[in-house]
Design a protein around this motif. Structure first.
Motif, PDB file in Angstrom:
ATOM      1  N   LEU A 138     -11.421   2.117 -18.284  1.00  0.00           N
ATOM      2  CA  LEU A 138     -10.126   1.527 -17.968  1.00  0.00           C
ATOM      3  C   LEU A 138      -9.960   0.104 -18.489  1.00  0.00           C
ATOM      4  N   THR A 139     -11.029  -0.677 -18.510  1.00  0.00           N
ATOM      5  CA  THR A 139     -10.896  -2.070 -18.932  1.00  0.00           C
ATOM      6  C   THR A 139     -10.338  -2.213 -20.347  1.00  0.00           C
ATOM      7  N   PRO A 140     -10.829  -1.449 -21.335  1.00  0.00           N
ATOM      8  CA  PRO A 140     -10.286  -1.632 -22.697  1.00  0.00           C
ATOM      9  C   PRO A 140      -8.817  -1.231 -22.832  1.00  0.00           C
ATOM     10  N   VAL A 141      -8.366  -0.255 -22.033  1.00  0.00           N
ATOM     11  CA  VAL A 141      -6.998   0.234 -22.228  1.00  0.00           C
ATOM     12  C   VAL A 141      -5.990  -0.497 -21.333  1.00  0.00           C
ATOM     13  N   ARG A 142      -6.457  -1.311 -20.387  1.00  0.00           N
ATOM     14  CA  ARG A 142      -5.528  -1.940 -19.447  1.00  0.00           C
ATOM     15  C   ARG A 142      -4.478  -2.797 -20.142  1.00  0.00           C
ATOM     16  N   ARG A 179      -0.922  -0.887 -15.232  1.00  0.00           N
ATOM     17  CA  ARG A 179      -1.838  -1.956 -14.824  1.00  0.00           C
ATOM     18  C   ARG A 179      -2.007  -1.979 -13.306  1.00  0.00           C
ATOM     19  N   TRP A 180      -0.900  -1.677 -12.574  1.00  0.00           N
ATOM     20  CA  TRP A 180      -1.054  -1.539 -11.115  1.00  0.00           C
ATOM     21  C   TRP A 180      -2.045  -0.428 -10.779  1.00  0.00           C
ATOM     22  N   ALA A 181      -1.918   0.667 -11.499  1.00  0.00           N
ATOM     23  CA  ALA A 181      -2.800   1.808 -11.236  1.00  0.00           C
ATOM     24  C   ALA A 181      -4.257   1.442 -11.488  1.00  0.00           C
ATOM     25  N   VAL A 182      -4.532   0.684 -12.559  1.00  0.00           N
ATOM     26  CA  VAL A 182      -5.910   0.283 -12.855  1.00  0.00           C
ATOM     27  C   VAL A 182      -6.445  -0.582 -11.729  1.00  0.00           C
ATOM     28  N   ARG A 183      -5.600  -1.518 -11.237  1.00  0.00           N
ATOM     29  CA  ARG A 183      -6.051  -2.399 -10.151  1.00  0.00           C
ATOM     30  C   ARG A 183      -6.377  -1.581  -8.898  1.00  0.00           C
ATOM     31  N   ASN A 184      -5.529  -0.607  -8.583  1.00  0.00           N
ATOM     32  CA  ASN A 184      -5.796   0.226  -7.398  1.00  0.00           C
ATOM     33  C   ASN A 184      -7.093   1.011  -7.546  1.00  0.00           C
ATOM     34  N   LEU A 185      -7.282   1.615  -8.714  1.00  0.00           N
ATOM     35  CA  LEU A 185      -8.465   2.454  -8.916  1.00  0.00           C
ATOM     36  C   LEU A 185      -9.758   1.626  -8.869  1.00  0.00           C
ATOM     37  N   ARG A 186      -9.710   0.404  -9.387  1.00  0.00           N
ATOM     38  CA  ARG A 186     -10.917  -0.422  -9.370  1.00  0.00           C
ATOM     39  C   ARG A 186     -11.309  -0.801  -7.955  1.00  0.00           C
ATOM     40  N   ARG A 187     -10.332  -0.811  -7.012  1.00  0.00           N
ATOM     41  CA  ARG A 187     -10.637  -1.181  -5.632  1.00  0.00           C
ATOM     42  C   ARG A 187     -10.877   0.035  -4.742  1.00  0.00           C
ATOM     43  N   ALA A 243     -14.128   5.047  -3.694  1.00  0.00           N
ATOM     44  CA  ALA A 243     -14.441   6.218  -2.867  1.00  0.00           C
ATOM     45  C   ALA A 243     -13.361   7.278  -3.016  1.00  0.00           C
ATOM     46  N   ARG A 244     -12.090   6.839  -3.007  1.00  0.00           N
ATOM     47  CA  ARG A 244     -11.008   7.799  -3.167  1.00  0.00           C
ATOM     48  C   ARG A 244     -11.030   8.422  -4.564  1.00  0.00           C
ATOM     49  N   SER A 245     -11.296   7.627  -5.572  1.00  0.00           N
ATOM     50  CA  SER A 245     -11.372   8.153  -6.939  1.00  0.00           C
ATOM     51  C   SER A 245     -12.506   9.162  -7.067  1.00  0.00           C
ATOM     52  N   ALA A 246     -13.640   8.861  -6.422  1.00  0.00           N
ATOM     53  CA  ALA A 246     -14.773   9.783  -6.493  1.00  0.00           C
ATOM     54  C   ALA A 246     -14.452  11.099  -5.802  1.00  0.00           C
ATOM     55  N   ALA A 247     -13.779  11.024  -4.638  1.00  0.00           N
ATOM     56  CA  ALA A 247     -13.462  12.250  -3.906  1.00  0.00           C
ATOM     57  C   ALA A 247     -12.511  13.137  -4.689  1.00  0.00           C
ATOM     58  N   THR A 248     -11.539  12.542  -5.372  1.00  0.00           N
ATOM     59  CA  THR A 248     -10.571  13.344  -6.120  1.00  0.00           C
ATOM     60  C   THR A 248     -11.081  13.749  -7.493  1.00  0.00           C
ATOM     61  N   GLY A 249     -11.950  12.928  -8.085  1.00  0.00           N
ATOM     62  CA  GLY A 249     -12.400  13.220  -9.451  1.00  0.00           C
ATOM     63  C   GLY A 249     -13.648  14.062  -9.540  1.00  0.00           C
ATOM     64  N   ALA A 250     -14.473  14.081  -8.474  1.00  0.00           N
ATOM     65  CA  ALA A 250     -15.735  14.828  -8.543  1.00  0.00           C
ATOM     66  C   ALA A 250     -15.540  16.313  -8.810  1.00  0.00           C
ATOM     67  N   PRO A 251     -14.575  17.007  -8.162  1.00  0.00           N
ATOM     68  CA  PRO A 251     -14.389  18.427  -8.513  1.00  0.00           C
ATOM     69  C   PRO A 251     -14.046  18.645  -9.978  1.00  0.00           C
ATOM     70  N   VAL A 304       6.977   3.350  -8.126  1.00  0.00           N
ATOM     71  CA  VAL A 304       5.833   3.835  -7.349  1.00  0.00           C
ATOM     72  C   VAL A 304       5.342   5.166  -7.913  1.00  0.00           C
ATOM     73  N   LEU A 305       6.282   6.051  -8.234  1.00  0.00           N
ATOM     74  CA  LEU A 305       5.874   7.355  -8.773  1.00  0.00           C
ATOM     75  C   LEU A 305       5.211   7.207 -10.132  1.00  0.00           C
ATOM     76  N   ARG A 306       5.718   6.288 -10.970  1.00  0.00           N
ATOM     77  CA  ARG A 306       5.068   6.083 -12.271  1.00  0.00           C
ATOM     78  C   ARG A 306       3.660   5.512 -12.091  1.00  0.00           C
ATOM     79  N   MET A 307       3.520   4.605 -11.123  1.00  0.00           N
ATOM     80  CA  MET A 307       2.180   4.062 -10.850  1.00  0.00           C
ATOM     81  C   MET A 307       1.222   5.178 -10.426  1.00  0.00           C
ATOM     82  N   LEU A 308       1.690   6.055  -9.540  1.00  0.00           N
ATOM     83  CA  LEU A 308       0.827   7.150  -9.078  1.00  0.00           C
ATOM     84  C   LEU A 308       0.514   8.123 -10.198  1.00  0.00           C
TER      85      LEU A 308
END
Length: 829
Positions: free
Chosen positions: A432-436, A444-452, A455-463, A744-748
């Motif tokens: 994410l850092t190179p493409v931000r 960019r809002w989405a990148v900031r959310n994902l970096r913080r 745990a949520r990213s891992a739960a949704t991305g692991a499957p 908000v929808l575009r960020m999500l």
């Protein structure tokens, strides 16, 4: 899915193959494939008081040829064999038309084969047998009480059957014993076993005494039983389904429990203990599992019937294979599912039960996920162990690289699951850092959310990581194995032309006739033989061995013309010379030489399957044994001990200066006389490998991947839906701060796409960690072949599904909040 696999697995263990050709025999003494000293054994068995008749069966290849000139394969991969007519009594074959064969050119066909060919008494039929294709006259059609379903049988006159098996050192495949009407079956079997021990000695010969249902195993000794094929496939399928389910359930429960930290904190504030919290979550998981079982078990049984019909229609299973739904499969499935859910709930409840009431607001506002030291250590150990195994595969130190490498993807995914949050944090930083800077404001809002929110990213991305890495590995591993075989053949092959057949139908006479073609310098067939290699000076001979005989059993042994091998193959000989091959000398591959501790000049015993032994001296040791043979033997010494005298490959080398194309045309004309034979590699390359139809394993793997990806898609939708719905307060704060719903929808949507990109990058790392060592081991290249189409489709489908799910749930959540008076303020509070 797990219930369906369990039902199919239980059916494969309950179903017993039907005895066909030995149905009338009460006891069968069978060899694998020969019965040594069959004549002496038959004489001893005839003296038993309870025996009415003893029949020795001669069996040999006899493949019929249809009107188009193609060999007729027996149903379900069974054998197509010729027999002497006097052994028809073992299956109670009775003539339905015509008469018994009397002359060498007469045969009787079983009813199923006669119907397949459309032949009857008076017609002519071509059979590919030990002496090559020949025309015979059909004089009769015979059937047992239950028509043959897994094989074809051709009956010759006894003298002709003896002639066709004269080249074998032990032509008898089985000795059938028919008991007197008043005899006790158990007593008769014990008497037969006693006579076998008296004639052969304890364990001195590879013979088995069978009765009852075990007679079918003796009859189809070299043909995989449909039940065994199915059990191996559905066993793997079931393990993978349970692994995926555990992966998904663990992530979903973890996400669900983390969304209830406020509730759990309040319970702690009113004096609830950590044990009570954990038991509450475990009880909830138990209730959910029971509710799921009430739906999943009947649905799984229905899915099992659908899979059974699919496999029968696809000719993977015969129609006679019945589905048995017993009590074991549902209960075992429910037990495994309960165990999986309870382990997942224990992991999810461990941290939640320790939350302090004063930390509830801080945890809800800015969740942090610190992994415990035991989990970190376990994850590192699992990844290190997988790395060690994959390193051994890459260096060639581990046999069976293909199956081991495919299993390693599950081990790697277990390590990824244990270390998911920090791994997603690291992958997010890399991806994410190179493409931000290139992203729009919402991105960019989405990148900031994902970096913080690791745990949520891992739960949704692991499957997604699991499904994509597993799919990549299962799709690519067969391609790597095929390419490795082709490269090995290409490096090894010196012949200009390769004559191949879909199944062994090339009689020895083909190579002899090919050698007479003008311009041919060398020719030899490759004859597979079976036997056990053993050092002559080890343990059993008492010549100073250490008492533990070193041997290679179940290895690949190949017999070829000794004078032609050096001109047809480059085996990478690094000790000795192939010039010494022949007579009583053999060549060993590196693997067999290492296992035996043998080198040039050492003596090696070959214990043949017919109960005899030959002694050879090692003339050479070669390195290119992968995909070829553990030992290369002279044909003159090994042919009499082969289970099947037919060959599936003949190598031809053109003489220098000769017309290679002309030799190829003459070979093609000769091959046209042999059903199923074709000339390949006519331009001097490796033999071409046809795609052909997918076998049972290929069909089931495709079905496995389809269902696993469908299951993962459902899991991703559920997990993303839960994670998005739990963010209502966040959405309300953004709206009160002035963000428009579309923003908000575009960020999500950007969040979903970027999480998918991180998951794809981790899946690529896991997949390549498995495929690169496998490719190095089998092909020598670190670049594995990849099926671009399916992988591109998965890479595009993952972010599309994630974005659609997230935006749909978020739009619904925001619309409901905004529709209420003071809804945004209420959601924030």
């Amino acid at each position: 899915m797990t219930t369906a696999c369990a039902v199919l697995l239980e059916s494969s263990t309950r179903g017993e193959p039907a005895t066909e050709r030995y149905a009338t025999a009460d006891v069968v003494v069978s060899g694998y494939p020969f019965v040594p000293r069959a004549e002496a054994l038959g004489e001893a068995l005839e003296k038993l008081p309870a025996v009415a008749r003893v029949v020795s069966e001669l069996s040999f290849p006899a493949t019929a040829v249809d009107g188009s000139g193609e060999p007729v394969e027996a149903p379900w991969g069974g054998p197509s064999l010729g027999h002497a007519w006097d052994s028809a009594v073992l299956g109670a074959f009775a003539l339905t038309r015509g008469r018994a064969p009397d002359r060498g050119d007469e045969v009787v066909l079983d009813g199923a084969l006669a119907a397949r060919l459309g032949k009857g008494p008076g017609d002519s039929v071509r059979l590919a047998g030990p002496d090559g294709p020949r025309a015979y006259r059909v004089v009769g059609v015979a059937d047992p009480p239950r028509r043959l379903a897994r094989q074809y049988a051709v009956f010759h006159a006894p003298a002709e059957a003896a002639r066709l098996t004269a080249g074998s050192a032990a032509p008898v495949r089985a000795v059938g014993v028919v008991a007197e009407a008043s005899a006790d079956a158990g007593t008769l079997r014990r008497q037969v076993e006693r006579e076998v021990r008296r004639v052969h000695g304890d364990g001195a010969a590879p013979v088995v005494v069978s009765s009852g249902a075990a007679r079918a195993e003796a009859e189809f000794w070299n043909v995989p039983d449909p039940g065994s094929v199915l059990s191996s496939l559905v066993g793997t399928f079931g393990v993978l389904a349970l692994f995926v389910a555990g992966f998904v359930v663990s992530g979903t429960l973890s996400l669900a429990v983390s969304g209830r930290l406020t509730e759990i904190g309040l319970l702690r504030a009113v004096a609830a203990t950590t044990g009570q919290i954990r038991r509450m979550i475990a009880a909830e998981a138990l209730l959910v599992t029971v509710a799921a079982a009430l739906v999943g078990v009947p649905g799984g049984i229905g899915l099992a019937f659908l899979l059974h019909g699919f496999l029968v229609d696809g000719e993977v299973l015969p129609p006679s294979f019945t589905l048995s739904v017993g009590p074991a499969a549902p209960w075992v499935t429910v037990g495994l599912t309960l165990l999986t859910a309870q382990l997942a709930s224990l992991a999810a409840a461990r941290r939640a039960s320790r939350v302090r009431p004063v930390e509830v607001l801080r945890e809800s506002a800015a969740p942090t996920r610190r992994l415990g030291l035991p989990r970190v250590v376990a994850g590192v150990v699992v990844l290190a162990a997988a790395g060690g195994v994959l390193g051994a595969i890459a260096s060639g130190r581990l046999d069976g690289a293909g199956g081991t490498a495919e299993g390693m993807v599950l081990v790697l995914m277990a390590g990824v699951a244990l270390l998911a949050p920090p791994l997603f944090r690291a992958a997010g930083a890399v991806v994410l850092t190179p493409v931000r800077p290139l992203l729009p404001k919402e991105g960019r809002w989405a990148v900031r959310n994902l970096r913080r929110q690791n745990a949520r990213s891992a739960a949704t991305g692991a499957p997604l990581v699991l499904a994509l890495s597993l799919t990549t590995t299962l799709l690519c591993a067969p391609l790597i194995a095929a390419e490795g075989t082709e490269r090995a053949d290409r490096r090894r092959l010196l012949a200009d032309h390769v004559v191949t057949s879909a199944r062994p139908v090339l009689a020895p006479g083909f190579a002899e006739r090919a050698a007479q073609i003008p311009g041919v310098a060398a020719v030899s067939g490759r004859l597979p033989v079976s036997g056990e290699l053993r050092r002559a000076d080890d343990g059993d001979d008492g010549d100073g061995g250490d008492g533990e005989a070193r041997s290679v059993s179940g290895g690949r042994l190949v017999a070829m013309r000794a004078d032609a091998v050096g001109r047809l193959l480059d085996l990478g000989v690094h000790a000795g010379s192939l010039d010494g091959l022949g007579g009583t000398s053999l060549a060993l591959g590196d693997g067999a030489a290492r296992d035996l501790g043998a080198g040039v000049g050492d003596e090696i015993h070959v214990d043949w399957d017919d109960g005899t032994r030959s002694t050879f001296r090692v003339a050479a040791v070669y390195s290119r044994d992968r995909g070829f043979a553990d030992a290369l033997l002279p044909r003159t010494a090994a042919a009499r001990h082969a289970a099947d005298p037919l060959e599936d490959t003949v190598l031809v080398r053109t003489a220098p200066g000769a017309d290679r194309a002309g030799v190829g045309r003459r070979l093609a004309a000769l091959a046209a006389e042999y059903p199923g034979a074709r000339v390949e590699g006519a331009e001097g390359g490796a033999p071409a490998r046809s795609e052909g139809s997918r076998g049972a394993a290929g069909v089931f793997v495709l079905l496995l991947l389809l269902l696993i990806n469908a299951f993962t898609a459902i899991a991703v939708v559920n997990t993303l839906g839960m994670a998005t719905a739990d963010r209502r307060r966040e959405f309300a704060l953004l709206r009160l701060a002035g963000a428009q719903p579309a923003q908000v929808l575009r960020m999500l949507a950007w969040e979903a796409v970027l999480v998918s990109a991180v998951a794809l990058s981790l899946a690529a790392v896991v997949g390549l960690a498995v495929l690169v060592p496998l490719s190095l081991s089998l092909t020598g290249s670190p670049v594995p072949p990849l099926p671009a189409g399916p992988l591109a489709a998965l890479a595009l489908a993952a972010p599309a599904l994630a974005a659609a799910t997230t935006t749909l749930v978020a739009a619904t959540s925001m619309r409901r909040t905004a529709a209420t008076p003071g809804g945004l303020a209420a959601a924030v509070s």
